[in-house]
Design an enzyme around this catalytic site. Structure first.
Site, mmCIF file in Angstrom:
data_model
loop_
_atom_site.group_PDB
_atom_site.id
_atom_site.type_symbol
_atom_site.label_atom_id
_atom_site.label_comp_id
_atom_site.label_asym_id
_atom_site.label_seq_id
_atom_site.Cartn_x
_atom_site.Cartn_y
_atom_site.Cartn_z
ATOM 1 N N GLU A 84 6.392 -46.276 -1.432
ATOM 2 C CA GLU A 84 6.095 -47.644 -0.991
ATOM 3 C C GLU A 84 6.856 -48.739 -1.737
ATOM 4 O O GLU A 84 6.341 -49.858 -1.872
ATOM 5 C CB GLU A 84 4.591 -47.882 -1.151
ATOM 6 N N GLU A 92 8.457 -43.864 -8.891
ATOM 7 C CA GLU A 92 7.082 -43.550 -9.261
ATOM 8 C C GLU A 92 7.003 -42.072 -9.639
ATOM 9 O O GLU A 92 7.531 -41.245 -8.905
ATOM 10 C CB GLU A 92 6.114 -43.818 -8.098
ATOM 11 N N GLU A 122 2.254 -46.122 3.699
ATOM 12 C CA GLU A 122 3.195 -46.805 2.793
ATOM 13 C C GLU A 122 3.161 -48.312 3.034
ATOM 14 O O GLU A 122 3.242 -49.099 2.097
ATOM 15 C CB GLU A 122 4.619 -46.270 2.961
#
Ligand code: B3K
Ligand code: ZN
Length: 892
Positions: A270, A127, A304
């Site tokens: 996550e 990410e 998370e």
């Protein structure tokens, strides 16, 4: 910048992806020199796209393309185009299988995005756009695919090979290699992909879900840290149970893994079924980890985990929607932490972060709405605005609807959008649809930047027994937004009678979202929607003291002319714990601001006795049975220099520091006996436990110590030295060292050097403890700190390739207001030098630490000039990253 300036991406330009990827099969052969990645992508044109004839443009950077095949036919190099950022393919059928093989070098990846090495292990961070550094792909969150991943690596060096989902096959190959195949049954965007390979150990536990499924929980680490995982595991189990109870969310896969890595750009990630964590957010052991860090581990593990629903099952359509998952998930983790410990303390901490970081951001050159309209580099938008203000916006919906109806809204949201990539509008629409409410005006919170101001006046009419609150809302212009539409603001208030109780008065039902009438409290949530609005309370028998913005019901600046006596009254009696704290802060702010003016006028500043006597009274309350001592410690903590600077039009750093230190000294001298007695009362010989009560006791004890050390008598120095040497836990040890290091008394000099040296010698093999050692020194307010910090840059243990270490020294120093803003400009130069060095190593981190320089407009002309000079110097370097360019150019 060498080439043309980077261009901004706009929300308004969003288009659905022209191609989709239903299946992604990866084969990743990890090597010491080169890693080979083969991706087989089952692709088709997106029937919903208007761009039916367009070529396929895949994202991909920093890799060497070795082969491309469509439907098993190898393409010649004239059949595709490759640039630094893309692979383009032409004349494609409606459906096809694309196979690419690339070579990458994770060992050289110091930016820590994509596949990289942290120490001896391989790990990933995808990410927002890291996956494109691993293979060519449609690296955008609205392209969701089923992943199957085979990892091949040396068996001795990397006995553990992990990816998302379930491991479905494994085996050995020649030359000491082995492989494992992982299959993730859930569709996911590439940013949730993860891979880990290393010589790791793990602990294991089980969680039985509400429907009776048994989930295997594993936390992995390098062997040296295997004894520091229990707290994270317990936190995970609590979080899983809480999400079932409060949100009805059950975990979906059969296994949930966490891996701790040393080198990580942020707290944690996550990834589906395989969270990767910065060691600082997972490891905890009493002798190495402070209470605050224990709480952070609990909070981040929960955050998370909660993303599995708010982020993974329902994900973002594009990165402008980041707050959809982050704001909501922060709100969820705040609710969890509030339930695990003291709700008021959690709220105070949340508001402190908001005021110390988000309000300044919202008033500065980088101000953006929680749903930004454009960005150059998305990594620059993982901000306190998107996260913390985003959470406040969700909290306001919760306040407006109430807990039950909010839950109806989230149920509908999860049900309606499971497996989809959606927008913040979809979230609000689900809230509206589930409850038949109109939140259209509320949506302004998503599109407008800046912190609204609420100016409140009150009038009491005795003959009619009415009390009127006149509320005016306004919001300063922010970049690109000259004028703002009025916000819908839930404004929680209570009215106190002379005895300190809440008045159960009447108000026109149309004006309020809800009224919470309890035995000992009565809170009205006023529904502020217009620029100017009067709220009239009826049957008010006497003039009340208003308790405004209870629980900090909206992220606004509240202006109301409280007298100091009113504030002391509220501190003592307000039924709302948050507002008791807030009243104390307001009192301290008022006193310090007066002193700053006295200093500026050339007078000797005097501390208002009312503040000292109030502190004494609050200290005394800590002896009452059942009282929340962590809250008492919070009430006795003065507003930070950073916050005081933000409150000023032009911040007089030196006067603020002097005034605040003087208040601290005065408390230290005048309340010495009481501080000593409370210190002793809260000392304990029983073994460490991270329970709420013990954490609170230590917080209060160490706060007393820090005040006592302000004057630094021989007796108190001895106390700190003894605590340092005998404590069994890091909270007490680090508080004592901090107190010694910060102590201005000459007598403390030798003990402080001795303490720092023994601390280093004892903990040199524990990176997270050494981070604290750096940070304590960088935060010391004494004048010698600049020299010390510059010297620490050459210390053998300093390494700017490890983000935690860099943050411990450089970012900590920038929070040291008085030293960072030294009028010589050395502090600014120090930061700019670090940014320039880091720009080519780790651009994400470089642009994050640059932040304090963007606040130049808050300071005097000389400092402004010095700060801007450093920004210009940064902008002039060659090969400036997009990340740093965006922040520096928007700020200068
Ligand atoms: N979602 C990640 C943040 C990723 C940051 C990328 N630069 C952690 C979190 O907020 O949970
Ligand atoms: Zn998050």
């Amino acid at each position: 910048m060498k080439e043309g300036q980077p261009t901004a991406i706009q929300l308004k330009d969003y288009q659905v992806p022209p191609f989709l990827i239903s299946e992604t099969a990866l084969r990743i052969e990890l090597g010491e020199g080169v890693t080979h990645v083969t991706a087989r992508l089952k692709m088709r044109r997106n029937p919903e796209s208007e761009q039916q004839g367009t070529p396929l443009v895949l994202d991909g950077a920093g890799m060497e393309l070795q082969s491309v095949a469509i439907d098993e036919r190898q393409l010649n190099s004239n059949e595709y185009g490759v640039t630094d950022e893309n692979l383009t393919l032409y004349d494609l059928p409606g459906e096809f299988l694309l196979e690419t093989t690339v070579a990458i070098k994770p060992q050289h990846n110091t930016a820590l995005e994509g596949l990289y090495k942290s120490g001896d292990m391989f790990c990933t961070q995808c990410e927002a756009e890291g996956f494109r550094n691993i293979t060519y792909y449609l690296d955008r969150p609205d392209v969701m695919s089923r992943f199957k991943t085979t990892i091949v690596a040396d068996k001795d060096k990397y006995p553990i090979l992990l990816s998302n989902g379930n491991d479905v096959a494994r085996g050995e190959t020649t030359h000491g290699q082995h492989w494992v195949t992982w299959e993730d049954p859930f569709m996911k965007p590439a940013y949730l992909f993860a891979l880990v390979a290393g010589d790791l150990q793990h602990i294991e536990a089980e969680f039985v879900t509400c429907s009776g499924r048994k989930i295997k929980l594993q936390i992995f680490t390098e062997p040296a840290n295997i004894d520091k995982l229990d707290h994270a595991m317990a936190s995970l189990q609590h979080a899983m149970a809480w999400d079932e109870r409060v949100y009805g969310r059950e975990y979906d896969l059969d296994i949930f893994m966490i891996v701790a890595v040393d080198s990580f750009n942020m707290g944690a990630m996550e990834n589906k079924g395989l969270n990767i964590f910065n060691t600082s957010c997972v490891l905890a052991r009493p002798d190495t980890t402070t209470d605050k860090a224990y709480q952070r581990v609990e909070g981040v593990v929960a955050h998370e985990y909660f993303h599995n629903w708010s982020g993974n099952r329902v994900t973002c359509r594009d990165w402008f929607q980041l707050s959809l998952k982050e704001g909501f998930t922060v709100f969820r983790d705040q609710g969890f932490s509030a339930d695990m410990g003291s709700a008021t303390v959690c709220r105070v901490e949340g508001v402190r972060t908001l005021r110390d970081s988000q309000f300044p951001e919202d008033a500065g050159p980088m101000a953006h709405p929680i749903r930004p309209e454009s960005y150059i580099e998305i990594n620059n938008f993982y901000t306190t605005t998107v996260y913390e203000k985003g959470a406040e916006v969700v909290r306001m919906i919760h306040t407006l609807l109430g807990a039950k109806r909010f839950r109806k809204g989230t149920d509908l949201y999860f049900e309606r959008h499971d497996g989809q990539a959606v927008t913040t509008d979809d979230f609000v629409n689900a809230m509206e649809d589930a409850n038949a409410v109109d939140l259209s005006q509320f949506k302004n919170w998503y599109s407008q930047a800046g912190t609204p101001e609420l100016k409140v006046d009150s009038t009491y009419n005795q003959s009619e027994a009415t009390y009127t609150l006149s509320v005016r809302q306004s919001c300063e212009p922010s970049p690109g937004q000259q004028s703002k539409q009025p916000y819908q603001i839930p404004f929680s208030v209570g009215l106190l009678d002379a005895s300190g109780g809440d008045m159960a008065v009447e108000i026109d039902a149309e004006e309020v979202s809800s009224i919470d009438r309890g035995d000992s409290h009565c809170t009205f949530v006023l529904n502020v929607t217009r620029p100017k609005q009067d709220f009239v309370f009826n049957n008010v028998p006497e003039e009340p003291v208003p308790s405004l913005l209870r629980g900090f019901s909206a992220p606004v600046k509240l202006v109301y002319d409280y007298s100091r006596d009113d504030l002391m009254f509220l501190m003592r009696h307000d039924a709302d714990g948050f507002n008791r704290w807030e009243a104390g802060q307001r009192l301290a702010v008022a006193v310090i601001q007066d002193m700053v003016m006295q200093i500026q006028a050339g007078h000797a500043p005097a501390v208002d006795d009312k503040l000292i006597s109030t502190c004494s009274a609050v200290l005394e309350q800590s002896r009452e049975p059942g009282v929340d001592r962590e809250m008492i410690a919070d009430m006795l903590t003065l507003p930070s220099e950073g916050y005081l600077a933000e409150l000023a039009e032009i911040a007089d750093v030196d006067a603020i520091h002097r005034a605040r230190e003087l208040v601290r000294s005065e408390i230290s001298v005048q309340l010495r006996k009481q501080l000593l007695s409370i210190y002793k009362q809260n000392s304990s010989n029983k073994p460490y436990a991270a329970t709420g009560e013990d954490i609170a006791r230590r917080a209060l004890k160490n706060l007393c110590l820090s005040y006592l050390m302000q004057t630094g008598s021989a007796e108190v120095i001895a106390l700190a030295v003894a605590q340092c040497e005998s404590a069994d836990n890091m909270t007490d040890v680090s508080s004592a060292i901090r107190a010694l290091v910060d102590c201005p008394a000459e007598d403390a000099r030798q003990p402080k050097e001795h303490a720092l040296k023994s601390f280093y010698d004892k903990w040199r093999h524990e990176p997270l403890v050494i981070d604290q050692w750096f940070s304590i020194q960088a935060l010391c307010p004494l004048p010698e700190t600049l020299d010390r910090v510059e010297a620490l840059l050459t210390h053998a243990a300093f390494d700017n390739k490890v983000p935690n270490r860099l943050r411990a020294l450089v970012a900590s120093f920038t929070r040291n207001v008085v030293n960072f803003h030294d009028t010589s400009g050395r502090g600014y130069r120090f930061l700019a030098d670090s940014v320039i060095e880091l720009n080519s190593i780790n651009p994400i981190l470089a642009s994050r630490i640059l932040n304090p320089l963007t606040r130049w407009h808050k300071y005097d002309a000389r400092r402004q000039q010095l700060m801007r000079h450093e920004l210009e110097r940064i902008l002039a370097i060659d090969d400036l990253s997009k990340d740093v360019f965006e922040i520096a150019s928007k700020s200068v």
